[in-house]
Motif scaffolding. Structure first.
Motif, short mmCIF file in Angstrom:
data_model
loop_
_atom_site.label_atom_id
_atom_site.label_comp_id
_atom_site.label_asym_id
_atom_site.label_seq_id
_atom_site.Cartn_x
_atom_site.Cartn_y
_atom_site.Cartn_z
N TRP A 1 1.08 -1.39 0.04
CA TRP A 1 0.04 0.04 -0.04
C TRP A 1 0.94 1.26 -0.05
O TRP A 1 0.39 2.42 -0.49
CB TRP A 1 -1.12 0.19 1.11
CG TRP A 1 -2.34 -0.82 0.97
CD1 TRP A 1 -2.39 -2.04 1.50
CD2 TRP A 1 -3.19 -0.42 0.15
NE1 TRP A 1 -3.59 -2.47 1.11
CE2 TRP A 1 -4.04 -1.80 0.14
CE3 TRP A 1 -3.48 0.60 -0.85
CZ2 TRP A 1 -5.12 -1.79 -0.73
CZ3 TRP A 1 -4.63 0.44 -1.58
CH2 TRP A 1 -5.61 -0.63 -1.58
N VAL B 1 1.32 2.52 -3.46
CA VAL B 1 0.03 3.09 -4.08
C VAL B 1 0.04 4.42 -3.57
O VAL B 1 -0.20 5.43 -4.21
CB VAL B 1 -1.25 2.15 -3.36
CG1 VAL B 1 -2.52 3.06 -4.22
CG2 VAL B 1 -1.11 0.80 -4.34
N CYS C 1 -3.65 -6.28 -5.55
CA CYS C 1 -5.27 -6.23 -5.71
C CYS C 1 -5.81 -7.86 -5.72
O CYS C 1 -7.12 -8.10 -5.51
CB CYS C 1 -5.63 -5.77 -7.31
SG CYS C 1 -4.78 -4.26 -7.71
N TRP D 1 -10.62 -3.13 -2.39
CA TRP D 1 -9.39 -2.37 -3.25
C TRP D 1 -9.86 -1.32 -3.68
O TRP D 1 -9.11 -0.16 -3.45
CB TRP D 1 -9.05 -3.47 -4.48
CG TRP D 1 -8.53 -2.58 -5.77
CD1 TRP D 1 -8.93 -2.40 -6.87
CD2 TRP D 1 -7.28 -2.09 -5.55
NE1 TRP D 1 -8.10 -1.79 -7.51
CE2 TRP D 1 -6.88 -1.65 -6.63
CE3 TRP D 1 -6.11 -2.04 -4.47
CZ2 TRP D 1 -5.73 -0.85 -7.17
CZ3 TRP D 1 -5.03 -1.21 -4.64
CH2 TRP D 1 -4.62 -0.70 -6.10
N CYS E 1 -8.02 2.39 -2.56
CA CYS E 1 -7.31 3.03 -3.29
C CYS E 1 -7.85 4.31 -3.53
O CYS E 1 -7.07 5.50 -3.53
CB CYS E 1 -7.43 2.39 -4.69
SG CYS E 1 -6.26 3.02 -5.81
N LEU F 1 -10.88 4.21 -12.15
CA LEU F 1 -9.78 3.03 -11.63
C LEU F 1 -10.21 1.73 -12.25
O LEU F 1 -11.18 1.32 -12.32
CB LEU F 1 -10.07 3.23 -9.89
CG LEU F 1 -9.59 1.90 -9.11
CD1 LEU F 1 -7.78 2.14 -9.28
CD2 LEU F 1 -9.71 2.04 -7.83
#
Length: 187
Positions: free
Chosen positions: A131, A134, A154, A162, A166, A176
Motif C-alpha cells: 500500500w 500505491v 489487488c 480494493w 485505493c 480506476l
C-alpha cells in the motif's frame, strides 16, 4: 551465432521506410513488436523532438533511458517489456500526461513524483504488493485515471475493498481499473 537485438536507430529507420515520414518531424511514432526486439532505449530517441506519442511496447527493454530532448512527449507506451523501475523518466516530467507501462516487472513506484503532469497511468500486471507504493502515487496531483488490476496488492482483496482503499489514498481519481469512480455527494 546469436542474433543482435534491434537498436532504436534501426527501428526508426524501419519506421521511416514503412511510413515515408521523417522521424525528427513526426508526432506519433510506433516501434512496438520489433523483430528482433529492442532491448535498450538510447539517446537516438532525443532526436524525436516533435514526438508527442511514442510506443515501444512488446519489446525486451529493461530500463527507461534516452528521453532527453523529447520535450513534447505526452504519451509513452512501454507495456510488455522487462522494465523494473520508473527511473529515466525525469527528462519528460514536465510534459508526460500518459504512461502505459502494464505487463512489466515494477514493484516500486519510486521516481513517479518526477511526472508532474501525469493524468493517466496504466500499470496493470506488474509486481506492486504494498500500500505504501500505491500511496506514493499521491505525488502525481494530476492523476485521474489509474489501471492497476493484476498487481499482487489487488489479488487478495475483494474488488470493493480494493477500490475503496485505493480511492481513499488517491481521492482525485476519476477512473480506476477502467471504471468510473463514483463519489458520494450529500446535499
Amino acid at each position: 551465432m546469436q542474433a543482435k537485438p534491434t537498436t532504436i536507430k534501426e527501428a526508426l529507420k524501419k519506421w521511416e521506410e514503412k511510413t515515408g515520414q521523417d522521424s525528427t518531424q513526426a508526432t506519433d511514432i510506433g516501434m512496438q513488436f520489433q523483430w528482433l526486439p529492442i532491448e535498450k532505449m538510447d539517446n537516438t530517441l532525443g532526436t524525436l523532438v516533435k514526438c508527442e506519442k511514442l510506443s515501444l511496447s512488446t519489446n525486451m527493454i529493461e530500463k527507461i533511458s534516452g528521453l532527453s530532448g523529447m520535450k513534447n512527449l505526452k504519451i509513452l507506451s512501454l507495456g510488455r517489456n522487462y522494465i523494473k523501475a520508473f527511473t529515466g523518466l525525469e527528462p519528460v516530467g514536465d510534459t508526460l500526461e500518459e504512461l502505459w507501462i502494464s505487463y512489466n516487472l515494477i514493484d516500486k513506484v519510486k521516481g513517479v513524483a518526477a511526472l508532474r503532469k501525469l493524468k493517466v497511468l496504466h500499470m496493470s500486471n506488474n509486481l506492486v504488493k504494498d500500500w505504501g507504493e500505491v500511496a506514493k502515487l499521491q505525488e502525481c496531483p494530476s492523476l485521474i485515471d489509474l489501471l492497476f488490476v493484476g498487481n499482487p496488492i489487488c489479488e487478495n482483496l475483494d474488488e470493493g475493498v480494493w477500490r475503496t482503499e485505493c480511492t481513499k489514498r488517491l481521492p482525485n481519481l476519476k477512473k480506476l481499473d477502467g471504471e468510473t469512480v463514483l463519489t458520494d455527494y450529500y446535499i
